[in-house]
Design an enzyme around this catalytic site. Structure first.
Site, PDB file in Angstrom:
ATOM      1  N   TYR A 133      63.132  13.769  52.982  1.00  0.00           N
ATOM      2  CA  TYR A 133      62.160  14.458  53.823  1.00  0.00           C
ATOM      3  C   TYR A 133      62.915  14.909  55.071  1.00  0.00           C
ATOM      4  O   TYR A 133      63.359  14.082  55.869  1.00  0.00           O
ATOM      5  CB  TYR A 133      61.014  13.509  54.146  1.00  0.00           C
ATOM      6  CG  TYR A 133      59.898  14.056  55.014  1.00  0.00           C
ATOM      7  CD1 TYR A 133      59.818  15.398  55.369  1.00  0.00           C
ATOM      8  CD2 TYR A 133      58.897  13.209  55.479  1.00  0.00           C
ATOM      9  CE1 TYR A 133      58.786  15.878  56.158  1.00  0.00           C
ATOM     10  CE2 TYR A 133      57.857  13.673  56.270  1.00  0.00           C
ATOM     11  CZ  TYR A 133      57.813  15.003  56.614  1.00  0.00           C
ATOM     12  OH  TYR A 133      56.788  15.477  57.411  1.00  0.00           O
ATOM     13  N   LYS A 157      61.179  17.289  50.607  1.00  0.00           N
ATOM     14  CA  LYS A 157      60.185  18.040  51.373  1.00  0.00           C
ATOM     15  C   LYS A 157      60.892  18.621  52.584  1.00  0.00           C
ATOM     16  O   LYS A 157      61.559  17.900  53.335  1.00  0.00           O
ATOM     17  CB  LYS A 157      59.031  17.145  51.825  1.00  0.00           C
ATOM     18  CG  LYS A 157      57.997  17.907  52.645  1.00  0.00           C
ATOM     19  CD  LYS A 157      57.020  16.993  53.351  1.00  0.00           C
ATOM     20  CE  LYS A 157      56.110  17.837  54.261  1.00  0.00           C
ATOM     21  NZ  LYS A 157      55.267  17.003  55.138  1.00  0.00           N
TER      22      LYS A 157
END
Length: 276
Positions: A133, A157
């Site tokens: 992330y 992400k």
């Protein structure tokens, strides 16, 4: 073109006394089930820095009970490697098979420090899918696509400045899956070969984002324009903020709008123009 996924980055709902509201969180997850492709829990929209370990374990269990392990990504990121490993163990014990881990934050961390952090969490994750992330705007830690490739993770992400480089990450890791945190850019993400979006706004307004994904997949330009306009309208009203998302949910009868982390007051009247 494959359909881009819409994963809702769910906010964490609290009671009036500030405690975790399990009933409200379950109500939100139940309402979202069938409206989105999955959920991303205990992330930025979920105010993860303000949650303790037991609360994050509870949120993971609630999401898994509603969406199941294939459609739930549990965020296990923390500032310390030790805590991230503990959160990983908790998520696995709850039945999670898909995890995400944010880069370390607050103290400066170079690419090698991030690689060690991700490697330690990856070892704890075992056979579970682990995604990185990247949110350099919030963490202060930036990884290039090439540096991320060296971590060996299966995708990630990308939020903030990292989301703008989705095509570069795809080029560096063509077999990996990348989701964008840019809620309204579903069409651009799909056309760049991204897996989809992890969208906080879709927690309160799922349909504009899933309609947009479906229209792009079908090549229906008129439907795409209509869905895009609605998604843009939601972004303008909520400001892409946690407080805006929670206020919209409150107006829908889910939760009380309370945050644990200090934030500006939401624009109640403006949000009412899109929830009404």
């Amino acid at each position: 073109m494959p359909r881009a996924e819409v994963l809702s980055a769910t906010p964490t709902l609290f009671r009036d006394d500030g405690a975790l509201d399990e009933a409200a969180n379950t109500a939100l997850l139940t309402w979202l089930h069938g409206r989105v492709d999955g959920v991303f829990v205990a992330g930025t929209t979920g105010e993860f820095p303000a949650l303790d370990r037991a609360e994050r374990r509870t949120l993971a269990a609630l999401a898994l009970a509603v969406f199941g392990p294939d459609r739930t990504i549990v965020h296990v990121g923390a500032a310390s490697t030790r805590e991230a490993i503990a959160l990983t163990a908790d998520a696995l014990a709850a039945g999670a098979t898909r995890l995400a881990v944010i880069t370390p934050y607050y103290l400066p961390a170079d690419a090698e420090a991030v690689r060690r952090h991700f490697a330690a969490v990856g070892e704890a994750a075992g056979d579970a899918d682990l995604y990185g992330y990247l949110f350099p705007d919030r963490t202060g830690v930036t990884l290039s696509p090439e540096q991320f490739a060296a971590t060996g993770l299966r995708g990630g992400k990308l939020s903030g400045a990292a989301a703008a480089r989705l095509a570069d990450f795809r080029a560096a890791l063509p077999d990996a899956r990348f989701w964008s945190g840019a809620d309204t850019e579903v069409a651009a993400v799909a056309r760049a070969g991204g897996a989809g979006v992890v969208s906080g706004l879709s927690s309160a307004f799922p349909e504009p984002f899933t309609d947009l994904a479906a229209a792009v997949e079908a090549g229906d330009t008129a439907a795409e324009r209509a869905a895009q306009a609605r998604a843009d309208e939601v972004l303008a009203a909520l400001g892409g903020t946690v407080e805006g998302i929670k206020e919209a949910l409150r107006q829908r009868g889910i939760g009380n709008g309370r945050l644990r982390m200090p934030a500006p007051a939401p624009h109640v009247e403006r949000i009412a123009t899109v929830t009404g």
